[in-house]
Design a protein around this motif. Structure first.
Motif, mmCIF file in Angstrom:
data_model
loop_
_atom_site.group_PDB
_atom_site.id
_atom_site.type_symbol
_atom_site.label_atom_id
_atom_site.label_comp_id
_atom_site.label_asym_id
_atom_site.label_seq_id
_atom_site.Cartn_x
_atom_site.Cartn_y
_atom_site.Cartn_z
ATOM 1 N N LEU A 99 0.856 -1.184 0.000
ATOM 2 C CA LEU A 99 0.000 0.000 0.000
ATOM 3 C C LEU A 99 0.892 1.233 0.000
ATOM 4 C CD1 LEU A 99 -2.956 0.928 0.104
ATOM 5 C CD2 LEU A 99 -2.806 0.888 2.595
ATOM 6 N N VAL A 100 0.603 2.149 -0.938
ATOM 7 C CA VAL A 100 1.443 3.329 -1.128
ATOM 8 C C VAL A 100 0.886 4.514 -0.339
ATOM 9 C CG1 VAL A 100 2.333 4.979 -2.829
ATOM 10 C CG2 VAL A 100 2.185 2.553 -3.412
ATOM 11 N N LYS A 101 1.781 5.229 0.352
ATOM 12 C CA LYS A 101 1.418 6.460 1.037
ATOM 13 C C LYS A 101 1.317 7.596 0.016
ATOM 14 C CE LYS A 101 4.404 5.192 4.957
ATOM 15 N NZ LYS A 101 5.615 5.599 5.698
ATOM 16 N N PRO A 102 0.405 8.544 0.224
ATOM 17 C CA PRO A 102 -0.657 8.579 1.245
ATOM 18 C C PRO A 102 -1.750 7.580 0.891
ATOM 19 C CG PRO A 102 -0.904 10.425 -0.240
ATOM 20 C CD PRO A 102 0.367 9.729 -0.645
ATOM 21 N N PHE A 103 -2.492 7.125 1.896
ATOM 22 C CA PHE A 103 -3.487 6.085 1.688
ATOM 23 C C PHE A 103 -4.735 6.421 2.488
ATOM 24 C CE2 PHE A 103 -0.629 4.997 5.114
ATOM 25 C CZ PHE A 103 -1.495 4.729 6.162
ATOM 26 N N ASP A 104 -5.807 5.759 2.146
ATOM 27 C CA ASP A 104 -7.064 5.888 2.882
ATOM 28 C C ASP A 104 -7.068 4.807 3.966
ATOM 29 O OD1 ASP A 104 -9.875 5.438 3.647
ATOM 30 O OD2 ASP A 104 -10.342 6.839 2.036
ATOM 31 N N PHE A 105 -7.338 5.203 5.201
ATOM 32 C CA PHE A 105 -7.292 4.233 6.298
ATOM 33 C C PHE A 105 -8.340 3.136 6.153
ATOM 34 C CE2 PHE A 105 -4.626 7.394 8.226
ATOM 35 C CZ PHE A 105 -3.718 6.628 8.947
ATOM 36 N N ARG A 106 -9.417 3.417 5.454
ATOM 37 C CA ARG A 106 -10.409 2.364 5.208
ATOM 38 C C ARG A 106 -9.810 1.263 4.353
ATOM 39 N NH1 ARG A 106 -14.991 5.912 2.592
ATOM 40 N NH2 ARG A 106 -13.080 6.689 1.618
ATOM 41 N N GLU A 107 -8.975 1.643 3.385
ATOM 42 C CA GLU A 107 -8.324 0.642 2.544
ATOM 43 C C GLU A 107 -7.286 -0.135 3.342
ATOM 44 O OE1 GLU A 107 -5.941 0.131 -1.705
ATOM 45 O OE2 GLU A 107 -6.400 2.143 -0.963
ATOM 46 N N LEU A 108 -6.521 0.570 4.189
ATOM 47 C CA LEU A 108 -5.546 -0.115 5.034
ATOM 48 C C LEU A 108 -6.220 -1.163 5.902
ATOM 49 C CD1 LEU A 108 -2.770 -0.457 6.457
ATOM 50 C CD2 LEU A 108 -3.464 1.410 7.980
ATOM 51 N N GLU A 109 -7.323 -0.794 6.562
ATOM 52 C CA GLU A 109 -8.018 -1.728 7.440
ATOM 53 C C GLU A 109 -8.614 -2.878 6.652
ATOM 54 O OE1 GLU A 109 -10.189 0.236 10.899
ATOM 55 O OE2 GLU A 109 -9.828 1.941 9.579
ATOM 56 N N ALA A 110 -9.140 -2.601 5.456
ATOM 57 C CA ALA A 110 -9.726 -3.664 4.632
ATOM 58 C C ALA A 110 -8.653 -4.657 4.177
ATOM 59 C CB ALA A 110 -10.443 -3.066 3.422
ATOM 60 N N ARG A 111 -7.502 -4.140 3.766
ATOM 61 C CA ARG A 111 -6.413 -5.023 3.338
ATOM 62 C C ARG A 111 -5.904 -5.854 4.521
ATOM 63 N NH1 ARG A 111 -3.517 -3.679 -1.579
ATOM 64 N NH2 ARG A 111 -4.591 -2.020 -2.724
ATOM 65 N N ALA A 112 -5.811 -5.228 5.687
ATOM 66 C CA ALA A 112 -5.370 -5.957 6.879
ATOM 67 C C ALA A 112 -6.365 -7.057 7.228
ATOM 68 C CB ALA A 112 -5.204 -4.989 8.045
ATOM 69 N N ARG A 113 -7.652 -6.745 7.168
ATOM 70 C CA ARG A 113 -8.669 -7.772 7.464
ATOM 71 C C ARG A 113 -8.553 -8.950 6.504
ATOM 72 N NH1 ARG A 113 -12.105 -3.211 8.245
ATOM 73 N NH2 ARG A 113 -12.952 -3.458 6.147
ATOM 74 N N ALA A 114 -8.316 -8.650 5.224
ATOM 75 C CA ALA A 114 -8.206 -9.722 4.231
ATOM 76 C C ALA A 114 -7.009 -10.621 4.536
ATOM 77 C CB ALA A 114 -8.084 -9.130 2.827
ATOM 78 N N LEU A 115 -5.877 -10.025 4.914
ATOM 79 C CA LEU A 115 -4.693 -10.824 5.241
ATOM 80 C C LEU A 115 -4.908 -11.653 6.495
ATOM 81 C CD1 LEU A 115 -1.840 -8.257 4.480
ATOM 82 C CD2 LEU A 115 -2.510 -10.241 3.109
ATOM 83 N N LEU A 116 -5.567 -11.081 7.494
ATOM 84 C CA LEU A 116 -5.832 -11.821 8.728
ATOM 85 C C LEU A 116 -6.780 -12.987 8.463
ATOM 86 C CD1 LEU A 116 -6.186 -8.806 11.182
ATOM 87 C CD2 LEU A 116 -4.399 -10.558 11.245
ATOM 88 N N ARG A 117 -7.762 -12.766 7.601
ATOM 89 C CA ARG A 117 -8.695 -13.861 7.276
ATOM 90 C C ARG A 117 -7.957 -14.991 6.578
ATOM 91 N NH1 ARG A 117 -12.117 -9.685 5.399
ATOM 92 N NH2 ARG A 117 -11.759 -10.307 3.242
ATOM 93 N N ARG A 118 -7.129 -14.647 5.602
ATOM 94 C CA ARG A 118 -6.413 -15.680 4.856
ATOM 95 C C ARG A 118 -5.448 -16.433 5.762
ATOM 96 N NH1 ARG A 118 -6.039 -11.887 0.447
ATOM 97 N NH2 ARG A 118 -3.799 -11.608 0.752
ATOM 98 N N GLN A 119 -4.853 -15.738 6.717
ATOM 99 C CA GLN A 119 -3.937 -16.387 7.651
ATOM 100 C C GLN A 119 -4.651 -17.477 8.441
ATOM 101 O OE1 GLN A 119 -0.850 -16.393 7.905
ATOM 102 N NE2 GLN A 119 -0.130 -16.623 10.000
#
Length: 226
Positions: A99-119
Motif C-alpha cells: 500500500l502506497v502512502k498517502p493512503f485511505d485508512f479504510r483501505e488499510l483496514e480492509a487489506r489488513a482484514r483480508a490478510l488476517l482472514r487468509r492467515q
C-alpha cells in the motif's frame, strides 16, 4: 489479534496504531529495524505492517530475514515508494500486500482484514459457529437474529477463538493476542474476559469450554436428544 507496526514517521505510526486499536487489536509499534528485530525475536504476530525506509536500515532486510527463517506471518508493506519495480521487489521478497502512502485508512483496514482472514484460512468476512456470527468488517456479533452487546476486546477474544474452532488456546496465547508490550495484564485478565464472554453467549449453540491443564476452546454445542 496482535499486530506489529514498523514505521518511523510519528504521525503515520500514531494514526495506524489508533486505527487498529479502535478495532480491538493489540498493537506494538517500533520505529527502527533494530527494535523490529527485537520484537520479532520474542513475540509472534498475526500481521506485520512494514515501512521500507527506516532510519537504521531497510524494511526489505527485515522481510527477507523473516522469510528465510520460515516465518509466514502476513506482511503488509506500507511505503511512499510507488514505482512498479519497488512493488515487484517487495512481493518477490515475500510481502503479501503493498500500500502506497498517502493512503485511505479504510483501505488499510480492509487489506489488513483480508490478510488476517487468509492467515486463518477464512475467505469470507464473517466467522460462523452454531448460531454465532462475527462480522469482522463491522466488528459486530449476533446470536441467531439478535445482536450481542460485546466490548471491542471481547470481540477480539471471540475472533481469536472462532478463527480456529476446536483449537485449545493457552491463557498465554490469548494474552498475547489481546494485549501489547505496553500493557501489564496477566492471566487473570483472560479468565475475566472468558467469563464475561461465556455469559454473553448464553443461549447460543456455540460455547467456550475449558480444556483442563491447557486453556480454552470454542466448539458448537451438540444437539440435544429429542
Amino acid at each position: 489479534m496482535r499486530i506489529l507496526v514498523i514505521e518511523d514517521t510519528e504521525d503515520v505510526g500514531e494514526a495506524v496504531v489508533d486505527a487498529f486499536a479502535r478495532s480491538g487489536h493489540a498493537v506494538d509499534w517500533v520505529r527502527t529495524r533494530q527494535n523490529a528485530d527485537h520484537a520479532l525475536a520474542v513475540q509472534d504476530y498475526a500481521l506485520i505492517v512494514l515501512d521500507i525506509n527506516l532510519p537504521d536500515g531497510s524494511g526489505f532486510d527485515i522481510l527477507s530475514a523473516l522469510r528465510q527463517r520460515g516465518n509466514t506471518t502476513p506482511v503488509l508493506v506500507l511505503t511512499a515508494r510507488a514505482l512498479v519495480d519497488d512493488r515487484v521487489d517487495a512481493l518477490d521478497t515475500g510481502a503479501d500486500d503493498y500500500l502506497v502512502k498517502p493512503f485511505d485508512f479504510r483501505e488499510l483496514e480492509a487489506r489488513a482484514r483480508a490478510l488476517l482472514r487468509r492467515q486463518n484460512g477464512n475467505a469470507a468476512a464473517r466467522l460462523m459457529l452454531g448460531n454465532v456470527v462475527l462480522d469482522q468488517t463491522a466488528r459486530a456479533v449476533s446470536i441467531g437474529a439478535l445482536p450481542a452487546d460485546l466490548t471491542r476486546r471481547e470481540i477480539t477474544l471471540l475472533e481469536v477463538l472462532m478463527g480456529q474452532p476446536g483449537k485449545a488456546f493457552t491463557k498465554s496465547e490469548l494474552l498475547d493476542q489481546l494485549y501489547g508490550f505496553d500493557n501489564d495484564a496477566g492471566p487473570n485478565a483472560i479468565e475475566l474476559y472468558v467469563g464475561r464472554l461465556r455469559r454473553k453467549l448464553e443461549g447460543a449453540t456455540a460455547e467456550i469450554r475449558t480444556v483442563r491443564g491447557h486453556g480454552y476452546q470454542i466448539v458448537a454445542r451438540a444437539p440435544e436428544a429429542p
